[in-house]
Design a protein around this motif. Structure first.
Motif, mmCIF file in Angstrom:
data_model
loop_
_atom_site.group_PDB
_atom_site.id
_atom_site.type_symbol
_atom_site.label_atom_id
_atom_site.label_comp_id
_atom_site.label_asym_id
_atom_site.label_seq_id
_atom_site.Cartn_x
_atom_site.Cartn_y
_atom_site.Cartn_z
ATOM 1 N N ALA A 141 0.829 -1.207 0.000
ATOM 2 C CA ALA A 141 0.000 0.000 0.000
ATOM 3 C C ALA A 141 0.865 1.258 0.000
ATOM 4 O O ALA A 141 1.989 1.263 0.505
ATOM 5 N N GLY A 142 0.341 2.324 -0.582
ATOM 6 C CA GLY A 142 1.035 3.596 -0.537
ATOM 7 C C GLY A 142 1.529 4.055 -1.898
ATOM 8 O O GLY A 142 1.187 3.500 -2.933
ATOM 9 N N ARG A 171 9.647 6.676 -3.589
ATOM 10 C CA ARG A 171 9.958 8.029 -4.070
ATOM 11 C C ARG A 171 8.775 8.977 -3.924
ATOM 12 O O ARG A 171 8.918 10.176 -4.145
ATOM 13 N N ARG A 172 7.593 8.457 -3.619
ATOM 14 C CA ARG A 172 6.364 9.256 -3.550
ATOM 15 C C ARG A 172 6.154 10.042 -4.850
ATOM 16 O O ARG A 172 5.657 11.171 -4.855
ATOM 17 N N ASP A 211 -4.475 -1.446 -0.485
ATOM 18 C CA ASP A 211 -4.432 -1.962 0.882
ATOM 19 C C ASP A 211 -4.463 -3.481 0.915
ATOM 20 O O ASP A 211 -3.919 -4.099 1.837
ATOM 21 N N ALA A 212 -5.100 -4.109 -0.085
ATOM 22 C CA ALA A 212 -5.186 -5.571 -0.110
ATOM 23 C C ALA A 212 -3.806 -6.209 -0.196
ATOM 24 O O ALA A 212 -3.611 -7.359 0.231
ATOM 25 N N LEU A 213 -2.821 -5.489 -0.717
ATOM 26 C CA LEU A 213 -1.469 -6.035 -0.840
ATOM 27 C C LEU A 213 -0.817 -6.245 0.525
ATOM 28 O O LEU A 213 0.130 -7.032 0.651
ATOM 29 N N GLY A 253 -3.654 4.373 6.611
ATOM 30 C CA GLY A 253 -3.554 5.131 5.368
ATOM 31 C C GLY A 253 -4.881 5.760 4.978
ATOM 32 O O GLY A 253 -4.929 6.925 4.554
ATOM 33 N N ARG A 254 -5.963 5.002 5.123
ATOM 34 C CA ARG A 254 -7.280 5.526 4.792
ATOM 35 C C ARG A 254 -7.677 6.637 5.754
ATOM 36 O O ARG A 254 -8.263 7.646 5.351
#
Length: 382
Positions: A54-55, A59-60, A114-116, A156-157
């Motif tokens: 997730a994310g 490096r964003r 998120d499932a990852l 995160g959510r």
């Protein structure tokens, strides 16, 4: 850490990702070092792996920026992950012109990344983080949120919802929205913002205790003392979750005129800061030497890896970019030994194969050159 579940990448494929037109490589070890000249694409491989959780990746970067220059604008990263004795094929990528990245698990498209987290938890340390202690508070908040996400997949959510609610409130203040609408929105901001702050504080507390436990391991890395600080934390210190939420709601209501004049919300968890001190010297990490800051950061990441395993029950995959070059031989050997004891898969990069001489025999070294990979040292059986 054999008592924890361990995810292991056994195959990695990149298509039109950064400098790679097509790269597929088998992965034969838990500890893997990618070596090659600067600019060969070693960090790009780590970034590709970071998208398998997730994310926004290490490096964003904007998703479109990861596409190969001169390509179609599409890119994909796929891997085979061995977990609990079962192989799962996971993948993610971008379709040009479509917002957001696609995620597939065993060929089935799933909603959101998120499932990852059910298959891999990924942590990283990259050179861009070297200025973490001297940089902006927003960098440290993102760092803390990343640490929290690894042990709390819902975080995160919550952060995204909080930031969205804040933007809506700021817009409503600017447009002169009715009090009733503002009150409803401020209740939402207070609700989710308080949850974000509590999750961060729980991570800081758990991580601090893990660092204290680590002190007994005689690692050659200094220990960090952590606190979460800000006006919101000061205002709500000692209050229950419900009382903190109500106090925040009241602060938002009372601060409307001030926030409207400023064009932004001037109090809340979005302004909190992760403060880090060199524990042994009792001084801010920002005042430590460059070498000490790097060592503090390494110790912090190692402690977080242990914490992630304990809380999630799954050892994280670690991505360490150019970390060995900054350590003397003794610290390199100690780092490799500690990484091996963690039990999870580790991917490292470096320009020189000699940096990884102290890797355990079961490790693998892969040379990266001109968009290709070649194993130059395979796992050795005892």
């Amino acid at each position: 850490m054999s008592e924890f579940r361990t995810a292991q990448l056994t195959r990695l494929s990149l298509t039109d990702f950064r400098n790679y037109t097509q790269l597929t490589m088998p992965i034969a070890a838990n500890m893997v070092a990618f070596v090659g000249a600067n600019g060969a694409g070693k960090t790009n491989i780590l970034e590709a792996i970071s998208f398998l959780t997730a994310g926004r990746g290490l490096r964003r970067a904007a998703l479109a920026d990861a596409a190969r220059s001169g390509g179609s604008g599409n890119w994909s990263v796929a891997a085979t992950v061995l977990l609990d004795g079962l192989e799962t094929k996971i993948g993610t990528g971008l379709v040009a012109g479509v917002s957001g990245r696609k995620v597939r698990i065993d060929g089935q498209e799933v909603r959101g990344s998120d499932a990852l987290l059910d298959y891999m938890r990924v942590l990283w340390l990259v050179p861009a983080m070297d200025g973490l202690f001297t940089g902006s508070g927003s960098d440290r908040r993102r760092f803390l949120d990343r640490l929290t996400l690894a042990i709390d997949p819902a975080h995160g959510r919550r952060v995204a919802d909080f930031e969205n609610a804040l933007r809506q409130r700021n817009r409503l203040l600017d447009q002169g929205g009715a009090d009733a609408y503002l009150s409803a929105l401020e209740q939402q901001v207070a609700d989710v913002g308080t949850a974000v702050s509590i999750a961060r504080q729980e991570t800081v507390g758990l991580l601090s205790r893990t660092i204290e436990d680590q002190a007994a391991q005689s690692l050659p890395f200094p220990h960090a003392a952590l606190t979460l600080e800000g006006a919101f934390e000061t205002e709500t210190s000692g209050l229950s979750a419900a009382d903190r939420e109500e106090r925040y709601r009241q602060l938002l209501s009372d601060g409307r005129a001030r926030d409207r004049a400023a064009g932004r919300t001037l109090n809340g968890p979005h302004l909190s800061d992760l403060k880090v001190r060199h524990a042994a010297k009792d001084m801010p990490a920002s005042q430590s030497s460059t070498g000490e800051q790097k060592a503090l950061l390494i110790g912090l990441i190692l402690a977080h890896a242990e914490l992630t395993a304990k809380v999630s029950g799954m050892t994280p995959v670690l991505l360490l970019d150019e970390v060995a070059a900054h350590l003397d031989p003794n610290r390199r050997a100690a780092l490799f030994s500690k990484l091996s004891s963690l039990g999870g898969q580790v991917f490292m990069t470096g320009t020189d194969e000699a940096l990884f001489e102290a890797l355990p025999p079961a490790s693998e070294i892969i040379e990266i050159s001109a968009g290709t990979s070649r194993q130059i040292r395979g796992p050795q059986t005892p």
